[in-house]
Every structure is written in structure tokens, then in C-alpha cells.
Scaffold this active site. Structure first.
Site, short mmCIF file in Angstrom:
data_model
loop_
_atom_site.label_atom_id
_atom_site.label_comp_id
_atom_site.label_asym_id
_atom_site.label_seq_id
_atom_site.Cartn_x
_atom_site.Cartn_y
_atom_site.Cartn_z
CD GLU A 1 -37.77 36.50 -13.29
OE1 GLU A 1 -37.90 37.48 -12.84
OE2 GLU A 1 -37.75 35.33 -12.81
CD GLU B 1 -34.98 33.42 -11.33
OE1 GLU B 1 -35.44 33.38 -10.58
OE2 GLU B 1 -34.01 34.03 -12.45
#
Ligand code: AHR
Length: 500
Positions: free
Chosen positions: A173, A292
Site C-alpha cells: 500500500e 487484501e
């Protein structure tokens, strides 16, 4: 009664059922590792301190690959803290989760756990506070046979064989301002490209995942993928996607339709990757790693973030209800229907932390409601994924407009077996479903399971671990047409096999 129908044919193949779609995630976060997978002294603990009950449930869940060690955690992690004699491993601050990491579990222990769980390791390197050299070091430690400083260190630490990790995430991320060492797309793209190049010098056939967007609502979504892939296209195999869903402001109708966003996200990322490929005149096709995804009551966590520095505090321990399980089932439908493009998917996370498995320290482990659609989909999806045409009444949603109440996907295997995965997202109305079966030949229902309950807020707990479990769905085959009754807010799997 509302009615809907599905049309399917074994000729309409999307792609193979990829086992890596049934991935999970173990992060050094809260009680996922400590008192999750690892708890020396627990009555079921084995000689390595791994909880036997959690290992058993992991196998039953049907997990294929597990991403490790983070997550936001990885962006401040020094992998070498987690190897060697446990007593001399350092204790550090984990800034991502404001926790204390005592490093009792590291790469060697996780690789050992993964072998016992029969799952592949997907390893994330730290590109937040670290870079090319440290990525090369952890690769040498994990994968180099022997005869070098770090591979010999691994051997001395009790792992004579290389861990053989094939799938590597280049950071986590990195588009998110919350990420330690957050970068612009250009800064990250350059670092990811150089890290990938170096890792490939060490081992050319690794599979490498570049960080995409943290969700489809990020202000940089689209532009981020475009820039990162322009810089890394030749070096990486996959681009990542992350998405978490929750009912915001009590809007359950939109929550039930979360797969609309997942479809949109996947299709836009694939289109962006292809546009970059076209610009570069490349024949290569980048695939997607949805590494995710889940239901996560993030707003609860944001309202009550950790304030104390503690080892393995109970964080993100969402308790899932029936509606959450139906959403998880429908997200799996979305992932399966994109199996031509999504190569890896990891439900985040495995145990205790926004997880299908819960485990009490010193106590029992049990299946959350969300365990069931995952386990059934993993067990029953087989062969090829079929494109299914759905004719369904719609439900109004504040977020996505009118969406079909019924969504579905199917898989078909060489032995003629067909499996339907279906969801009814209507909040109050049952739907009578019909599926003409002529294209499948003479088939019969061999098993049919549904996940629903009059009380859509019902949950499982240590005291009542089986309050919510799959129950037989009401189905019948009459004159070559499958009929099924889908209660409101319900998820189903129906397995058909050739007669005789
Ligand atoms: O899974 C929980 C967190 O969600 C992960 O650490 C991070 O990557 C994401 O924001």
C-alpha cells in the site's frame, strides 16, 4: 414471489479456477500471529508452538497461499530481527499498529507453519523504510541454497533447505499516506522496478507483485497504476488491489452490493494495465493480485485506535454476522468471475484479525460466519469458471444505483460436474431461481448449501461456535430445470453431477 433465472453453458469459459484465489493473509498485527497461529503452551500447541486447532481450521478453510508478514507492518519491519535464537531477538516498536513486536515468530517459523498448513508463502518485502539491499538480503536468506553468508545463517538457524518462496510483494500500500515511508507513484515505481530487477538477477523466475491502489476510492486510483506500471511493466507479473467493505451509515443494501465495487475495481485495473501495455507495445499481460480483501468494520477501528504499546493487543477483532458472510460469499463470486485476470487473491486476514477463524488465548478456536462461504467455495469450485447470464429483479442502493438482486457464477469440470455459486442480495424478499440445465446434459443435484438466517445479525462465538452454519438449500430439478428458493440475504452453492 420475485423470480430470477440463470443461463449457463460449458462453452462459455472465463478461465481456470485458480487455486491461488483462495489465499489468506497473516500479518504481525494484533493477535493474528501471537495467540493466533502461534501460542506455545496452548493445549493444542505442537513442538514448534503452533496451535493445532488453528492449523486444522486453516486446512479445513481450504487456504492455498498466505501473504506474510504484512500489511502496514511490513513497511517498518526488519526481517533479520525475526531470525536466529529467539532469546536474542530484539523487541521493537511497530509504528503501523502502535504495538510492541517481540519477534518471537519470524520467517523460519512462518515457513515451517506454512509447510504444516500446506500453503504457499507469499512474502512481502519492506519498501517503506528499506530498499533493494534488504530485499536482496531476505531473498538470499530465504531462497539461496547455501554457501553464502545469509543462506548459511538460515542453515545454522535450523532450516537446511531453502524456503523456496516464489511469490514476492514489492512493498505494501505504498499509495497510502498512512504507510510508513509512503511514496509518490513515481518514487515507488522506480524503487519497485530496481528491486524487481535485482531480485530477478538473483532468481529470474520469481513472481513479483507491484503495489496498486489501496482501494478504488483513493484519489490517485488509476493514475497510480498507470505510472507504477509504466515504470515496472517488464519487471513485474502482477499488480495488487486491496478492498475492504462495511455497511456505512447503516446502509446494508449498498453493503450487500459490495461486489459491484469489486467488479469495477478489477475491470478498471485490468484496463489500465492493458493501456500501459499498449503504449509500451508489449505482448505481456499483467495479471492482478487482489491480495487484501474482506469485510472490515474499519470505522470502528478508526474511532478507537490503539493508544498503549503492547505485545499482541486484541486489534481488529471483528465479529461477523450472517450479512457479512453473504457479502464474503458474493465477493468470492466476483473474484471467480474474473479468474481470467485475477491470479492471486488473499482474504485479509486468517485468524483473530478481521478473520474467518477466531482463537481465544489458552481457549478454543472456532469458525466465524464468514468461514463457511470461503471453505465451501474453496472446496467445491473446480475446473473452469463459466460466464453466467443473470436475469434478475433489481434492488435500489444508495451507492451503486439499481443492482441485480441475484448474482452468480459457475464452475465446470471435465467429469461434467457443475457448481453454481449464487447470492440473493435482496433485503426482504425471497427469490425463486430457475436454471435451464439442457446445456449440461442429464444432471442431478448432489449437494446444495445455503448461508442465511431469519436473524441476519446472528454470529458465532466461543459459547455458540455453530450458531450459524450452512444448511441444506431448497432445490429441485424438474423437467431439466433447476429450481431453488433463495431467502433474502442469502448465499448458496449448488453442486450438480452427471446422472448415473
Ligand atoms: O489488513 C489490515 C491492513 O489493511 C493491512 O495492514 C493494510 O495493508 C491494509 O490497509
Amino acid at each position: 414471489m420475485l423470480t430470477a433465472s440463470l443461463a449457463l453453458s460449458p462453452d462459455h469459459v472465463v478461465g481456470p479456477v485458480r487455486r491461488r484465489l483462495f489465499g489468506s493473509f497473516v500479518e504481525h498485527l494484533g493477535r493474528c500471529v501471537r495467540t493466533g497461529i502461534h501460542e506455545p503452551g496452548h493445549p493444542t500447541a505442537d513442538e514448534d508452538g503452533f496451535r493445532g486447532d488453528v492449523l486444522e481450521l486453516t486446512r479445513e478453510l481450504g487456504v492455498s497461499v498466505v501473504r506474510y508478514p504484512g500489511g502496514n507492518f511490513v513497511s517498518g519491519y526488519r526481517w533479520e530481527d525475526g531470525v536466529g535464537p529467539v532469546a536474542s531477538r530484539p523487541t521493537r516498536r511497530d509504528l503501523a499498529w502502535r504495538s510492541i513486536e517481540d519477534n518471537a515468530v519470524g520467517l523460519d517459523e512462518f515457513a515451517r507453519w506454512a509447510r504444516k498448513a500446506d500453503v504457499e508463502v507469499m512474502y512481502a518485502v519492506n519498501l517503506g523504510t528499506r530498499g533493494v539491499a534488504e530485499a536482496l538480503d531476505v531473498h538470499e536468506y530465504a531462497n539461496h541454497e547455501g554457501g553464502t553468508h545469509l543462506s548459511e545463517l538460515r542453515r545454522a538457524n535450523g532450516s537446511p533447505e531453502p524456503h523456496g518462496v516464489r511469490l514476492w510483494c514489492l512493498g505494501n500500500e505504498m499509495d497510502g499516506p498512512w504507510q510508513t515511508g509512503h511514496k509518490t507513484a513515481h518514487e515507488y515505481g522506480r524503487l519497485a522496478a530496481e528491486t524487481a530487477r535485482a531480485l530477478r538477477q538473483a532468481e529470474p523466475d520469481l513472481e513479483l507483485v507491484a503495489c496498486g491502489s489501496s482501494n478504488s476510492a483513493m484519489p490517485t486510483f488509476g493514475a497510480w497504476e498507470d505510472t507504477v506500471l509504466a515504470l515496472t511493466y517488464d519487471q513485474v507479473d502482477h499488480i495488487s488491489l486491496h478492498a475492504y467493505y462495511e455497511p456505512l451509515d447503516g446502509d446494508v443494501a449498498s453493503f450487500l452490493a459490495s461486489a459491484v465495487d469489486m467488479d469495477y475495481f478489477i475491470e478498471r485495473v485490468a484496463a489500465t494495465a492493458d493501456a500501459v501495455g499498449a503504449r509500451l507495445k508489449s505482448d505481456k499481460r499483467i495479471t492482478l493480485s487482489f491480495d487484501e480483501w474482506n469485510v472490515w468494520y474499519l470505522s470502528r477501528f478508526q474511532a478507537d485506535p490503539p493508544t498503549e504499546w503492547r505485545v499482541a493487543p486484541p486489534l481488529l477483532e471483528d465479529v461477523y454476522d450472517v450479512t457479512d458472510a453473504v457479502v464474503v460469499g458474493s465477493l468470492l463470486i466476483s473474484l471467480l468471475r474474473h479468474s481470467d485476470r485475477v491470479a492471486v487473491a488473499c482474504q485479509a486476514q486468517l485468524v483473530n484479525v478481521i478473520a474467518p477463524i477466531r482463537a481465544e488465548p489458552g481457549g478454543p478456536a472456532w469458525r466465524q460466519t464468514t468461514f463457511h462461504p470461503f471453505a465451501l467455495t474453496s472446496r467445491l469450485a473446480a475446473g473452469d469458471v463459466l460466464r453466467v447470464a443473470v436475469d434478475s429483479p433489481t434492488v435500489p442502493t444508495a451507492r451503486y444505483g439499481d443492482v441485480p438482486a441475484v448474482d452468480a457464477v459457475a464452475t465446470h469440470s471435465a467429469d461434467g460436474g457443475t457448481v453454481l455459486f449464487v447470492v440473493n442480495r435482496h433485503l426482504s424478499e425471497p427469490v425463486e431461481l430457475t436454471v435451464p440445465l439442457a446445456a449440461l446434459g442429464e444432471v442431478e443435484v448432489v449437494e446444495a448449501w445455503g448461508l442465511h438466517d431469519e436473524d441476519t445479525t446472528a454470529t458465532n462465538s466461543a459459547a455458540e461456535p455453530d450458531r450459524v452454519t450452512p444448511t441444506p438449500s431448497s432445490t429441485a430439478v424438474v423437467d431439466g430445470v433447476l429450481r431453488a428458493t433463495l431467502p433474502p440475504v442469502s448465499w448458496h452453492v449448488i453442486r450438480l453431477a452427471r446422472r448415473g
